[in-house]
Design an enzyme around this catalytic site. Structure first.
Site, PDB file in Angstrom:
ATOM      1  N   HIS A 130       0.757  -1.044   0.023  1.00  0.00           N
ATOM      2  CA  HIS A 130      -0.088  -0.010   0.125  1.00  0.00           C
ATOM      3  C   HIS A 130       0.962   1.276   0.106  1.00  0.00           C
ATOM      4  CE1 HIS A 130      -3.349   2.597   1.460  1.00  0.00           C
ATOM      5  NE2 HIS A 130      -2.333   3.095   2.133  1.00  0.00           N
ATOM      6  N   GLU A 131       1.805   1.125   0.822  1.00  0.00           N
ATOM      7  CA  GLU A 131       2.798   2.392   0.978  1.00  0.00           C
ATOM      8  C   GLU A 131       3.437   2.611  -0.633  1.00  0.00           C
ATOM      9  OE1 GLU A 131       2.270   4.323   3.022  1.00  0.00           O
ATOM     10  OE2 GLU A 131       0.952   3.142   4.543  1.00  0.00           O
ATOM     11  N   HIS A 134       1.225   4.426  -2.866  1.00  0.00           N
ATOM     12  CA  HIS A 134       1.518   5.905  -2.710  1.00  0.00           C
ATOM     13  C   HIS A 134       2.471   6.369  -3.567  1.00  0.00           C
ATOM     14  CE1 HIS A 134      -1.742   6.612  -0.170  1.00  0.00           C
ATOM     15  NE2 HIS A 134      -1.304   6.064   0.786  1.00  0.00           N
ATOM     16  N   GLU A 200      -6.411   7.396  -0.745  1.00  0.00           N
ATOM     17  CA  GLU A 200      -6.297   6.047   0.222  1.00  0.00           C
ATOM     18  C   GLU A 200      -6.910   4.942  -0.681  1.00  0.00           C
ATOM     19  OE1 GLU A 200      -4.474   5.310   2.644  1.00  0.00           O
ATOM     20  OE2 GLU A 200      -3.745   7.358   2.624  1.00  0.00           O
TER      21      GLU A 200
END
Length: 302
Positions: A130-131, A134, A200
């Site tokens: 997930h990071e 980003h 998100e």
């Protein structure tokens, strides 16, 4: 659609910033505001990652000091076709993680010791994916710019009363001052939070694709949200402007899914990931991955 929405929100934020300058000092005030914004954005562009990591007392690790975690991030970065980011660990009991950096070539990812100890290897991999999403989506730069502009608008609002006296360039007089002091910073805060929530969902989807199983991330979000509500993150409380960077809001005072939330409702995120998993072919592979057994209750860093 998320990219279009984010672009529109950023354009509104920039216009709002210049509008505050105009309300305070007319055309000259708008020009000064533009110069301030350019300077602040330039500084944050080059130094935001260092500032955030220092705020949270993050320590950089490598393959010797944290071999399993480091190799996990390396493998995930390769799957995402990203350059290897710098890897950091934060001595913090609350499970959480964030990414920072102006671009994929200068990115860093950080996880707390609480995250590494309380999640399974698959869940940790999903969080770090997930990071990395980003990073891939350039969200770290977008969030830095919005945070900087929101802070600058608030700063100008605080100076509004100081500049009002004897300023004949103010086109709206005291009404303009009040708008600059109250309405504009409030609007900037709402835009910043809206951008955070927008990004998100995109990072959840891309992160699930990188790690290979949306249910790993759904499980991780559920555990992190539960722990974040019980375990106080002192450094995040001292630096609330960084809250939007974490995968789950680390602040004890912001648990509502409404206008003032920096993150979408966790249950909505989990539902989206479960729907994503349901749309894929069932039984197409084992639920356990290269980072350990899905039945493990603790990761290898405990």
């Amino acid at each position: 659609m998320n990219l279009v929405r984010t672009a529109m929100l950023l354009a509104f934020m920039t216009a709002l910033f210049m509008g505050v300058g105009y309300l305070i000092g007319g055309e000259s005030g708008m020009l000064i505001a533009l110069v301030i914004a350019a300077g602040m954005n330039l500084f944050s562009y080059w130094n935001s990652d260092k500032m955030v990591l220092r705020m949270h007392n993050a320590r950089e690790v490598d393959e010797r000091s944290a071999p399993e975690f480091y190799r996990m991030v390396r493998d995930l970065a390769a799957r995402a076709q990203l350059p290897m980011p710098k890897v950091y660990i934060i001595e913090e009991a609350q499970p959480n993680a964030f990414a920072t950096g102006r671009n994929p070539q200068n990115a860093a990812v950080a996880a707390t010791t609480g995250l590494l100890r309380s999640l399974t290897p698959e869940e940790v991999a999903a969080v770090m994916a997930h990071e990395l999403a980003h990073v891939q989506n350039r969200d770290t730069l977008i969030m830095t710019i919005t945070a900087t502009l929101a802070g600058a608008i608030a700063m100008l609002g605080n100076f509004a009363l100081f500049f009002r006296g004897g300023n004949n360039n103010n086109p709206l007089g005291m009404i303009g001052v009040l708008v600059a002091m109250i309405v504009a910073p409030f609007a900037a805060m709402l835009v910043q939070m809206a951008i955070s929530r927008t990004r998100e969902y995109s990072a959840d989807r891309r992160g699930a694709e990188i790690c290979g199983n949306p249910l790993w991330l759904a499980s991780a979000l559920r555990k992190i949200a539960s722990s974040a509500g019980r375990i106080r993150n002192a450094r995040a409380e001292d630096n609330p402007a960084t809250a939007h960077m974490f995968i789950i809001n680390p602040l004890s005072g912001e648990r509502m899914d409404g206008l003032f939330s920096t993150h979408p409702n966790t249950e909505n995120r989990i539902a989206a990931l479960e729907g994503m998993a349901g749309a894929t072919a069932r039984g197409a592979g084992s639920s356990a991955g290269p980072w350990g057994s899905a039945s493990s209750s603790r990761g290898p860093w405990s």
